[in-house]
Design a protein around this motif. Structure first.
Motif, PDB file in Angstrom:
ATOM      1  N   ARG A   1       0.838  -1.207   0.000  1.00 44.08           N
ATOM      2  CA  ARG A   1       0.000   0.000   0.000  1.00 44.08           C
ATOM      3  C   ARG A   1       0.868   1.251   0.000  1.00 44.08           C
ATOM      4  O   ARG A   1       0.605   2.207  -0.737  1.00 44.08           O
TER       5      ARG A   1
ATOM      6  N   GLU B   1       0.365   3.533  -3.252  1.00 42.20           N
ATOM      7  CA  GLU B   1      -0.416   4.749  -3.040  1.00 42.20           C
ATOM      8  C   GLU B   1       0.446   6.005  -3.105  1.00 42.20           C
ATOM      9  O   GLU B   1      -0.019   7.055  -3.555  1.00 42.20           O
TER      10      GLU B   1
ATOM     11  N   GLY C   1     -13.655   4.755   2.166  1.00 38.23           N
ATOM     12  CA  GLY C   1     -13.141   4.086   0.974  1.00 38.23           C
ATOM     13  C   GLY C   1     -13.240   4.974  -0.251  1.00 38.23           C
ATOM     14  O   GLY C   1     -12.314   5.038  -1.066  1.00 38.23           O
TER      15      GLY C   1
ATOM     16  N   HIS D   1     -10.445   7.710  -0.255  1.00 36.19           N
ATOM     17  CA  HIS D   1      -9.124   7.244  -0.677  1.00 36.19           C
ATOM     18  C   HIS D   1      -9.086   6.936  -2.174  1.00 36.19           C
ATOM     19  O   HIS D   1      -8.076   7.186  -2.837  1.00 36.19           O
ATOM     20  N   ARG D   2     -10.193   6.409  -2.718  1.00 33.13           N
ATOM     21  CA  ARG D   2     -10.244   6.162  -4.163  1.00 33.13           C
ATOM     22  C   ARG D   2     -10.216   7.472  -4.937  1.00 33.13           C
ATOM     23  O   ARG D   2      -9.522   7.588  -5.959  1.00 33.13           O
TER      24      ARG D   2
ATOM     25  N   SER E   1      -7.121  -0.789  -4.887  1.00 31.93           N
ATOM     26  CA  SER E   1      -8.441  -1.158  -4.380  1.00 31.93           C
ATOM     27  C   SER E   1      -8.417  -2.537  -3.731  1.00 31.93           C
ATOM     28  O   SER E   1      -9.000  -2.750  -2.656  1.00 31.93           O
TER      29      SER E   1
ATOM     30  N   HIS F   1      -6.635  -2.336  -0.418  1.00 31.79           N
ATOM     31  CA  HIS F   1      -7.487  -1.715   0.596  1.00 31.79           C
ATOM     32  C   HIS F   1      -8.447  -2.733   1.199  1.00 31.79           C
ATOM     33  O   HIS F   1      -8.642  -2.766   2.424  1.00 31.79           O
ATOM     34  N   ASP F   2      -9.061  -3.545   0.366  1.00 30.35           N
ATOM     35  CA  ASP F   2      -9.987  -4.560   0.876  1.00 30.35           C
ATOM     36  C   ASP F   2      -9.262  -5.548   1.781  1.00 30.35           C
ATOM     37  O   ASP F   2      -9.766  -5.920   2.854  1.00 30.35           O
TER      38      ASP F   2
ATOM     39  N   ASP G   1      -8.416  -3.803   5.012  1.00 30.62           N
ATOM     40  CA  ASP G   1      -9.591  -3.522   5.835  1.00 30.62           C
ATOM     41  C   ASP G   1     -10.084  -4.747   6.591  1.00 30.62           C
ATOM     42  O   ASP G   1     -10.719  -4.599   7.642  1.00 30.62           O
TER      43      ASP G   1
ATOM     44  N   ILE H   1      -0.749   5.641   6.208  1.00 32.90           N
ATOM     45  CA  ILE H   1      -0.832   4.181   6.076  1.00 32.90           C
ATOM     46  C   ILE H   1      -0.119   3.504   7.238  1.00 32.90           C
ATOM     47  O   ILE H   1      -0.601   2.498   7.787  1.00 32.90           O
TER      48      ILE H   1
END
Length: 221
Positions: free
Chosen positions: A89, A93, A137, A140-141, A157, A160-161, A164, A207
């Motif tokens: 991440r 990111e 969410g 961040h997207r 994405s 992130h899932d 999370d 992060i």
């Protein structure tokens, strides 16, 4: 199967995919739990064909594990995996935000301001945390949306899932949560000012702090 029937099956599969994905992220299944297909059919009121299609898609996405001839299982949790997810991440990111600040236009700025405003209003709504999660969410997207790479956004994405799953299962940490909430709005200010270096440093720190919260899900690992 005619085209109308295929379309209907695909629609049901998409619906159950989203519902199952959300339930997995919300921790409604235990890490390592075996998924009973017949139970899912009854629970979600869906046929076998669209359910299997959704399960296969979730398996390919990494939110389920497919076991040879034995169905599906919720992936376990491990410190090593969380470390890997958080590290990726940070790399992806930071790259995406750098590119987004170079390419973002006025329409993106307006959308970023709008979602940040809604996120701010939802911060204190403890009775509807799922609404906050959805806005979080989306924030961040939106932040990295203009980066110019569909694949980069897709990987982010997915990360992130996966991240999370850990964060939502971890104990609450109000002290860090307060800092993270403030950082969302600092990121907007830096993005609008096109202060790329400061924004990239902040998303990296953001992060790392979120990772410290997520560690609570594997504290005994």
């Amino acid at each position: 199967m005619d085209s109308l029937a295929r379309q209907s099956s695909s629609t049901h599969a998409s619906r159950i995919y989203e519902v199952l994905r959300q339930d997995i992220l919300d921790g409604r299944f235990q890490a390592g739990e075996k998924i009973a297909i017949n139970t899912l059919k009854e629970r979600y009121g869906v046929g076998l064909s669209p359910l299997r299609e959704a399960l296969n898609k979730l398996s390919a996405y990494g939110l389920l594990m497919q076991e040879n001839q034995r169905g599906f299982r919720i992936p376990g949790l491990s410190r090593a995996e969380l470390d890997d997810i958080a590290d990726m991440r940070r790399k992806l990111e930071c790259m995406a935000l750098d590119q987004a600040l170079q390419l973002g236009d006025a329409e993106w700025e307006s959308e970023l301001l709008a979602v940040a405003h809604r996120l701010k209003r939802a911060e204190n709504d403890q009775a509807n945390m799922e609404h906050w999660e959805q806005l979080h969410g989306r924030f961040h997207r939106t932040l990295v949306a203009p980066c110019g790479s569909v694949w980069l956004l897709r990987f982010i994405s997915q990360l992130h899932d996966q991240f999370d799953r850990y964060r939502r299962l971890a104990p609450e940490n109000p002290g860090i949560r307060k800092v993270l909430d403030a950082q969302h709005h600092e990121l907007v200010d830096l993005a609008l000012a096109r202060d790329t270096k400061a924004a990239v440093r902040l998303i990296d720190h953001h992060i790392v702090l979120s990772y410290e919260v997520a560690l609570g899900a594997v504290a005994a690992d």
